[in-house]
Design an enzyme around this catalytic site. Structure first.
Site, mmCIF file in Angstrom:
data_model
loop_
_atom_site.group_PDB
_atom_site.id
_atom_site.type_symbol
_atom_site.label_atom_id
_atom_site.label_comp_id
_atom_site.label_asym_id
_atom_site.label_seq_id
_atom_site.Cartn_x
_atom_site.Cartn_y
_atom_site.Cartn_z
ATOM 1 N N SER B 48 0.806 -1.220 0.000
ATOM 2 C CA SER B 48 0.000 0.000 0.000
ATOM 3 C C SER B 48 0.841 1.273 0.000
ATOM 4 O O SER B 48 0.307 2.350 -0.192
ATOM 5 C CB SER B 48 -0.951 0.000 1.202
ATOM 6 O OG SER B 48 -0.202 0.049 2.397
ATOM 7 N N HIS B 87 1.756 3.975 7.000
ATOM 8 C CA HIS B 87 1.145 4.895 6.033
ATOM 9 C C HIS B 87 1.600 6.326 6.298
ATOM 10 O O HIS B 87 2.192 6.625 7.332
ATOM 11 C CB HIS B 87 -0.386 4.807 6.084
ATOM 12 C CG HIS B 87 -0.933 3.615 5.334
ATOM 13 N ND1 HIS B 87 -2.252 3.258 5.368
ATOM 14 C CD2 HIS B 87 -0.323 2.698 4.515
ATOM 15 C CE1 HIS B 87 -2.438 2.176 4.616
ATOM 16 N NE2 HIS B 87 -1.281 1.818 4.106
ATOM 17 N N ASP B 113 -7.361 6.338 5.328
ATOM 18 C CA ASP B 113 -7.419 5.128 6.145
ATOM 19 C C ASP B 113 -8.632 5.000 7.046
ATOM 20 O O ASP B 113 -8.696 4.071 7.845
ATOM 21 C CB ASP B 113 -6.159 5.043 7.026
ATOM 22 C CG ASP B 113 -4.931 4.738 6.194
ATOM 23 O OD1 ASP B 113 -5.091 4.441 5.002
ATOM 24 O OD2 ASP B 113 -3.821 4.791 6.742
#
Lengths: 230, 171
Positions: B48, B87, B113
């Site tokens: 990701s 992230h 998210d």
């Protein structure tokens, strides 16, 4: 223990087997072994391990946030103990394989310690011996001998030549074990059958099971190999 | 082989094994203390964050200095899920006297998210959810960990091998 066959080209195997045989021989001569060095090493090591185990358990049960503060001190203490252990092994034990004393009618109460070492890939056994001589002074001896002296071609440890080497080179051991001193063990052993008669019988335990073949083979094998070495 | 050893020799051999394990653990804990992070080294498990990080990259985290900025890459844990997520911070609220709150998004993901957070949670709280900011990485070496995670029996084999070697071998 000494009866196991080892790889004759592995220097650590040669050293470890010999290291194990040394206390066996000396305690058979009524040397009293002192385990102080090993006990301190174990105490330091296991204290460190216990601290790590407690930290692990606390972390597992309580999680990071609750144990953060104590983990700091545990880590500090762990590495302090680990450092002390390293110092003990390198600075104090220095490869000692035997420390102890003997109380024998012919020499009185005397102390003896032996440290062993080998150079990598060099099949020579080096020992540093500290002992008290007849005058009560502490003497230091450095001795070296090729392992071929007490290992036969098959990789079996042969006790007799090893004991003769120690008894003839180290005066204190020679006095306690006169039969091995001259190198002519059998003649001496049968000549004076006093209190020492018990000792050779006890030593049989450390000889190899194939005693007849191996001790016969040892001297010839030893000689030819040493001859080639020059 | 072990049967022939003196008790002290046996204890010494066991100690060597215990010291290998405990030293590894305490080094890890020492790093945790230094970085103030419960898990100072993590492995990227998903794609990701591509192209910044690939699966198998090893990340080094730092958790001191709580004033996280937009653009920083953080690793966080979601309550109830035990897999840490790497992230990037895309928005921040509060800070200063109020508790700092963050919104994150994977570079390679289309949406932010919010979906990944716990039910009813719209943002991360800096002091409790974040386990560190990424300060360095080594590509690919973490793949071993991914293999170990996906095939847990490998862990047992590895640990067993280590134990047998240390106990049976001297020097």
């Amino acid at each position: 223990m000494a009866a196991t066959k080892i790889a004759v080209y592995s220097v650590p195997d040669l050293k470890n087997t010999t290291d194990d045989a040394l206390p066996n021989y000396l305690t058979s001569l009524k040397f009293k072994q002192s385990h102080f060095l090993t006990d301190v090493r174990l105490a330091l090591g296991y204290s460190a391990v216990v601290i790590a185990a407690i930290t692990f358990y606390a972390d597992y049960k309580l999680g990071w946030d609750k144990t953060k503060y104590w983990t700091f001190w545990a880590v500090l203490l762990y590495f302090t103990l680990n450092g002390a252990l390293t110092f003990w092994i390198w600075g104090v034990e220095k490869g000692k394989v035997f420390a102890g004393e003997v109380d024998h009618p012919s020499v009185g109460r005397k102390s003896l310690s032996i440290a062993s070492s080998v150079a990598k890939y060099t099949p020579i056994y080096n020992i540093t011996v500290e002992y008290t001589n007849a005058e009560g002074e502490t003497k230091t001896l450095r001795l070296s001998s090729p392992f071929t002296r007490w290992f036969d071609n098959d990789g079996f440890f042969v006790a007799r030549p090893f004991q003769q080497w120690l008894a003839s080179e180290i005066p204190l051991i020679g006095q306690v074990d006169p039969k091995n001193k001259g190198g002519d063990a059998k003649a001496a052993g049968s000549a004076n059958g006093k209190s020492e008669v018990a000792v050779p019988v006890e030593q049989e335990k450390y000889d190899t099971p194939k005693k007849t073949t191996s001790s016969d083979a040892a001297p010839t094998g030893t000689k030819s190999r040493r001859g080639k070495r020059g | 082989m072990l049967g022939g050893l003196q008790p002290r020799q046996l204890l010494t051999q066991l100690l060597n094994f215990a010291l290998v394990l405990s030293t590894a653990f305490m080094l890890w804990k020492g790093l945790s203390v230094a970085t103030d992070s419960p898990s100072p080294i993590v492995v990227v498990l998903s794609g990701s964050m591509e192209p910044a990080f690939q699966r198998g990259d090893l990340l080094f985290l730092w958790n001191r200095g709580q004033d996280t900025q937009v653009g920083e890459i953080v690793v966080y844990n979601v309550k109830g899920k035990d897999i840490p997520i790497v992230h990037r911070v895309v928005r921040r609220y509060g800070g200063g006297n109020e508790p700092l709150q963050l919104l994150t998004k994977g570079d390679n993901n289309l949406a932010d998210d919010t979906e990944l957070y716990a039910r009813g949670q719209d943002y991360l709280t800096r002091s409790t959810d974040i386990i560190g900011s990424v300060i360095g990485y080594v590509p690919f070496v973490g793949y071993v960990t991914i293999l170990l995670c996906e095939h847990p029996w490998l862990k047992t084999v590895l640990l067993g091998l280590m134990g047998v070697m240390v106990v049976l071998q001297r020097e």
